[in-house]
Design a protein around this motif. Structure first.
Motif, PDB file in Angstrom:
ATOM      1  N   HIS A 159      45.543  46.597  32.701  1.00 50.38           N
ATOM      2  CA  HIS A 159      44.640  46.176  33.776  1.00 50.38           C
ATOM      3  C   HIS A 159      43.259  46.787  33.541  1.00 50.38           C
ATOM      4  O   HIS A 159      43.139  47.917  33.074  1.00 50.38           O
ATOM      5  CB  HIS A 159      45.201  46.621  35.138  1.00 50.38           C
ATOM      6  CG  HIS A 159      44.264  46.347  36.287  1.00 50.38           C
ATOM      7  ND1 HIS A 159      43.879  45.081  36.637  1.00 50.38           N
ATOM      8  CD2 HIS A 159      43.635  47.200  37.152  1.00 50.38           C
ATOM      9  CE1 HIS A 159      43.063  45.144  37.683  1.00 50.38           C
ATOM     10  NE2 HIS A 159      42.900  46.414  38.015  1.00 50.38           N
ATOM     11  N   ILE A 164      47.545  46.515  41.456  1.00 40.75           N
ATOM     12  CA  ILE A 164      46.450  45.573  41.213  1.00 40.75           C
ATOM     13  C   ILE A 164      46.152  44.801  42.494  1.00 40.75           C
ATOM     14  O   ILE A 164      44.988  44.597  42.874  1.00 40.75           O
ATOM     15  CB  ILE A 164      46.799  44.623  40.060  1.00 40.75           C
ATOM     16  CG1 ILE A 164      47.037  45.412  38.769  1.00 40.75           C
ATOM     17  CG2 ILE A 164      45.693  43.598  39.853  1.00 40.75           C
ATOM     18  CD1 ILE A 164      47.486  44.568  37.598  1.00 40.75           C
ATOM     19  N   GLU A 190      44.313  47.043  44.862  1.00 41.13           N
ATOM     20  CA  GLU A 190      42.891  47.141  44.536  1.00 41.13           C
ATOM     21  C   GLU A 190      42.145  45.897  44.994  1.00 41.13           C
ATOM     22  O   GLU A 190      41.029  45.990  45.547  1.00 41.13           O
ATOM     23  CB  GLU A 190      42.713  47.332  43.033  1.00 41.13           C
ATOM     24  CG  GLU A 190      41.255  47.531  42.631  1.00 41.13           C
ATOM     25  CD  GLU A 190      41.045  47.508  41.131  1.00 41.13           C
ATOM     26  OE1 GLU A 190      40.214  48.283  40.633  1.00 41.13           O
ATOM     27  OE2 GLU A 190      41.711  46.701  40.451  1.00 41.13           O
TER      28      GLU A 190
END
Length: 502
Positions: free
Chosen positions: A216, A239, A242
């Motif tokens: 990532h 992810i 985020e």
């Protein structure tokens, strides 16, 4: 140094495996007579088994070997040991691992090629200890990807410069343990940034094989002491976390900007209202100053006007600046000495309207003087006097909402100018019984406190001899004889000071 070879009867043999990978012991190929029929997997040149001083087992080319890639590149003991650790951890994580596997077309060679027992994926584990450029490591990763082989690069060095350029991990061996663990490259998203995740090498590989962690590119900071890496490994849910944080952060930013814009609009509206009121107040003050100027012209009471023209250095330059830069033809006003100019000199146009004020005293800018000077250009005889005025007004409540409009000319120095700078920069007198002297031209005259400002005090300034401070209250000159003369003026400065109380 090679760790894989081909035996004439047993097939591929591996020096790092206890049974050579074929159910045979190391002694079956090491120091045998005649030598074991072992050849290189690349060039088919004979090889023989060797053991290093540290006990590491490997295969070496016999003399007169051709230009073989394995013989040319070689391999350090540390590099081989890291490959063995990677292979062992991969097997413990449930994958099939094979060392030194070459691409079908020979375009790349994997240090450890791990595959799913079901044949669904293939992943190369690369041990990279030697220096390598970001471009080279990226090119090697891309060549593997063209054959549907993903890769993870590993190093146990303290600060590999290429870390994060490609999917990679830095390893370390924690004190008191014998297995490698993740030191850098594996993170999770918490609160507003990324933090490190402790894990063993085996645990990390198990997650990577199962796609529970993926490469990532972080868009929020990695918290200290982590380095900012372009590529990290993390779980898909982090992810998503985020992404959610960034969306929320953008929403908060827009709300803040909207709120600040509304506050700014309200503040500007208030300032516009203040400006409108100020415009009325300043117009009234200017009208009153114009009336005073016309009355002074009619009465021909211009004694202080003559004093200002002769003894205030820089007035002629200020009049020239008004004409050249503002297109205003002006002259020194007849109402010079009026307290509304705060000790400055009015520069009026042909209609008697004040166009600017020359060198006002910051200590006298209050009341009517403030309302008039706040809307007029103020010209000073030097940049120093301009800066002194601006600095003094920053510390007072008499400040226009948009500030004063100030400018300066480069007037030549004179005794009067030096005296004015000295008294203007001194601190204010706070004595109960001041001992005053008035500095007029190049001499000091006796003075005393008064209920009203005398004519001389409209243009000149008094100073207390007791404390050395500037006297800012009303005062008057009490004598026409100088106490002492600091210099001898030339013929053109032979002006006779007005008498007491004039």
């Amino acid at each position: 140094m090679a760790f894989r070879a081909v035996h004439a009867q047993w097939g591929t043999v591996f020096a790092h495996l206890p049974d050579l990978g074929c159910g045979r012991s190391w002694e079956a190929v090491w120091k045998t007579r005649p030598p074991a029929p072992v050849t290189c997997v690349e060039c088919q040149h004979p090889m023989y088994a060797k053991t290093s001083r540290s006990g590491l087992r490997f295969f070496a080319h016999a003399p007169h070997a051709p230009d073989c890639e394995i013989a040319r590149q070689g391999e350090s003991e540390a590099h081989h040991l890291l490959k063995l650790e990677l292979a062992s951890a991969a097997r413990d994580a449930g994958a099939h691992a094979e060392l030194e596997v070459r691409a079908p077309d020979g375009s790349w060679r994997a240090d450890v090629l791990t595959t799913d027992p079901g044949g669904r994926w293939a992943m190369a584990l690369e041990a990279q200890l030697a220096p390598i450029t970001a471009a080279d490591i990226t090119a090697r990763t891309d060549r593997m990807r063209e054959h549907d082989v993903t890769s993870i690069w590993f190093s146990d060095r303290p600060r590999p410069p290429w870390l994060g350029t490609v999917p990679s991990i830095r390893l370390e061996q924690p004190e008191g343990t014998r297995r490698l663990a993740i030191a850098e490259g594996l993170v999770k998203f918490t609160d507003r940034g990324w933090s490190a995740v402790p894990a063993s090498l085996t645990q990390f590989l198990a997650w990577a094989f199962a796609s529970r962690v993926v490469p990532h590119t972080p868009r929020t900071p990695l918290w200290y002491p982590q380095r900012s890496l372009a590529t990290v490994w993390t779980a898909p849910q982090y992810i998503t976390a985020e992404d959610t944080h960034l969306v929320e952060d953008e929403r908060r930013r827009r709300e803040y900007e909207t709120r600040m814009a509304a506050l700014g609009a309200a503040r500007e509206k208030k300032r516009d209202e203040i400006r409108a009121k100020n415009a009325i107040s300043r117009a009234k003050a200017l009208a009153e100053a114009t009336a005073a100027e016309q009355a002074a012209r009619a009465a021909q009471t211009g004694r202080l006007r003559v004093v200002a023209i002769r003894f205030r250095p820089g007035i002629d330059l200020a009049l020239t600046k008004l004409a050249d830069e503002h297109g205003v033809t002006a002259t020194v006003g007849w109402s010079t000495g009026d307290p509304r100019y705060a000790g400055g000199v009015p520069l009026v146009d042909e209609n008697g309207v004040t166009a600017a004020v020359f060198d006002p005293d910051p200590g006298r800018v209050r009341g009517h003087a403030f309302r008039l000077l706040a809307g007029l250009p103020l010209i000073f005889p030097s940049q120093t006097s301009q800066q002194r005025f601006e600095k003094a007004k920053k510390r007072t409540t008499y400040k226009p909402i948009d500030g004063y409009r100030t400018d300066f000319v480069d007037a030549p120095p004179s005794g009067t100018a030096r005296s004015r700078r000295h008294t203007s920069s001194a601190r204010a007198c706070t004595c109960t019984t001041p001992q005053l002297v008035a500095r007029i031209q190049n001499a000091e005259y006796p003075a005393e406190p008064s209920d009203q400002m005398g004519p001389a005090s409209a243009l000149f300034r008094a100073q207390c001899r007791a404390c050395g401070g500037r006297y800012e209250k009303p005062w008057r000159r009490t004598g026409s004889t100088p106490i002492n003369r600091t210099s001898h003026p030339g013929p053109r400065h032979s002006w006779q000071a007005p008498g007491p109380g004039q």
